[in-house]
Design a protein around this motif. Structure first.
Motif: not given
Length: 449
Positions: A315-339
């Protein structure tokens, strides 16, 4: 309700994320329990034959996942259970990490015991008691009946976010626009495969394979075959009723053995038992179909036979929590850094289309790695719960990289460490000092920069 046991940290789900979370908590002298529904550990890595692990590196070869995950690989190497990180001859990522599933299961249990973790197998969590935004206990059902387990901090490493869902945490499911999920795959192993013949065919017919395949390196003898994506003409000519466009398999653990990743079961919900029942049947039908195709049409498989099929469909994908931050496509593709980074990954976005044939890719820019923030592990509405592995807080697109096993191992170690700090300081996970968490992770080998 009579509470049978009370723990500092309760980890639910004995896959790669849960194993690493429990080891991390146990090593911090927390009274820790790991609960697993099967009679063995490993999650998708063992129950669904997800193999090899990919990837611990960026595309330029920098290792960005270490810590407990790397310790597991190193200890497997010592006992002949893995060759370590080797080049991905498909060329999609820099490295893959083959492993022997049974040796992994035994090693994981040994490492849990070394850390003082208690293990409860054959146990399925089917109820979560919440009072004043705190989980007070979970209830497991098994051969012994129902057992009620209390804890200070709980970690949801179930993959499907079962604990979070039962606790009332807001959840995502599938892609945002229509909730459709990436397809399931029934994986299987074949023995009697002539990998020398496959390698020679690749050298002779490079256009029949994925454009990044390391065919020149194979020809020069610089690498050994680890994986194959292609045989496009054979697949197209066969016209199997499977909604994908190529053959994909990986070599090992034995020299004449491959793990085949060619089935594609679409349109089902991995959190619905009726859908799962249908998907298991469809997946096994496809296994027999693909195995016949390989032996009849793909060079090197003439004398091969199926030896192992997944205990369950992958199973690749089912539920994911909605957390205090939601990582998105641009965060990944741009290689974003977080404190508040608690893990890094170099795996690209890799979305198996929920309805069509193809796979959508997006590679990480910059230094080739992106950060996973601590806030993605902290769900809304429940104060003493953390997520690890597949069910952390991401969009559908970003999930297509964080779902991979090494990333799950890394977020598991982070969750177990954070849970321990929360118990030590008598605070909620959201109130844990990020610098303290990062310092602990770095001291235990994690790569955060």
């Amino acid at each position: 309700m009579e509470i049978n046991e009370h723990y500092d940290v309760v980890v639910v789900g004995g896959g790669p994320a849960g194993i690493n979370a429990a080891i991390a908590a146990g090593r911090k002298n927390m009274k820790t329990l790991l609960i697993e529904r099967y009679g063995f550990l490993g999650g998708m890595s063992t129950a669904a034959l997800v193999y090899p692990w990919m990837t611990f590196h960026t595309n330029n070869g920098k290792q960005v996942i270490k810590g407990i995950a790397q310790e597991i690989v190193s200890r497997l190497q010592e006992r002949g259970g893995s060759p370590g990180h080797i080049r991905d001859t498909i060329g999609f990522v820099y490295s893959v990490t083959p492993y022997h599933p049974e040796k992994y299961i035994v090693l994981a249990i040994e490492m849990l015991k070394e850390a003082g973790v208690e293990l409860l197998l054959h146990s399925f969590v089917d109820n979560v008691c919440v009072e004043d935004d705190q989980i007070t206990s979970v209830t497991v059902t098994g051969k012994s009946g129902r057992i009620h387990i209390a804890g200070e901090i709980f970690i949801d490493a179930t993959g499907d976010g079962d604990v979070s869902h039962l606790a009332g945490v807001p959840m995502f499911k599938g892609r945002e626009k229509d909730h459709k999920m990436q397809p399931m795959t029934m994986k299987f192993r074949m023995r009697g495969v002539n990998t020398t013949k496959i390698t020679q065919y690749m050298i002779d017919h490079p256009s029949h394979f994925y454009k990044k395949s390391l065919i020149d390196e194979l020809k020069a003898g610089k690498v050994s075959l680890s994986g194959v994506q292609g045989f496009y003409p054979q697949w197209e000519k066969a016209k199997l009723p499977i909604n994908r466009d190529q053959v994909l398999f990986f070599i090992g653990p034995a020299e004449d053995e491959v793990l085949v990743n060619c089935t594609r079961v679409q349109g089902y919900d991995g959190t619905n038992v009726h859908d799962l029942s249908n998907a298991e049947y469809e997946g096994r039908k496809q296994v027999l179909m693909v195995a016949d195709f390989l032996t009849q049409h793909v060079p090197g498989f003439e004398h091969a036979a199926v030896t192992t099929v997944g205990t369950q469909i992958g199973i690749r994908e089912t539920r994911r929590i909605i957390g205090h931050y939601v990582l998105d496509k641009e965060d990944v593709v741009q290689g974003r850094k977080f404190d508040d980074v608690i893990a890094r990954s170099g795996y690209p976005i890799d979305i198996h289309d929920p309805t069509k044939r193809g796979v959508e890719f997006a590679f990480v820019k910059g230094d080739g790695a992106f950060d996973i923030p601590y806030r993605c592990l902290i769900p809304k509405n429940v104060n003493n719960l953390l997520a690890a592995g597949r069910c952390i807080s991401t969009t559908h697109e970003a999930f297509a990289t964080t779902r991979l096993t090494p990333s799950a191992m890394a977020t598991g170690q982070a969750a177990g460490t954070a849970a321990s700090l929360a118990v030590e300081k008598n605070v909620s996970p959201a109130s844990v000092e990020v610098q303290d968490l990062q310092d602990e992770l770095k001291a235990n080998g994690a790569v955060l920069e």
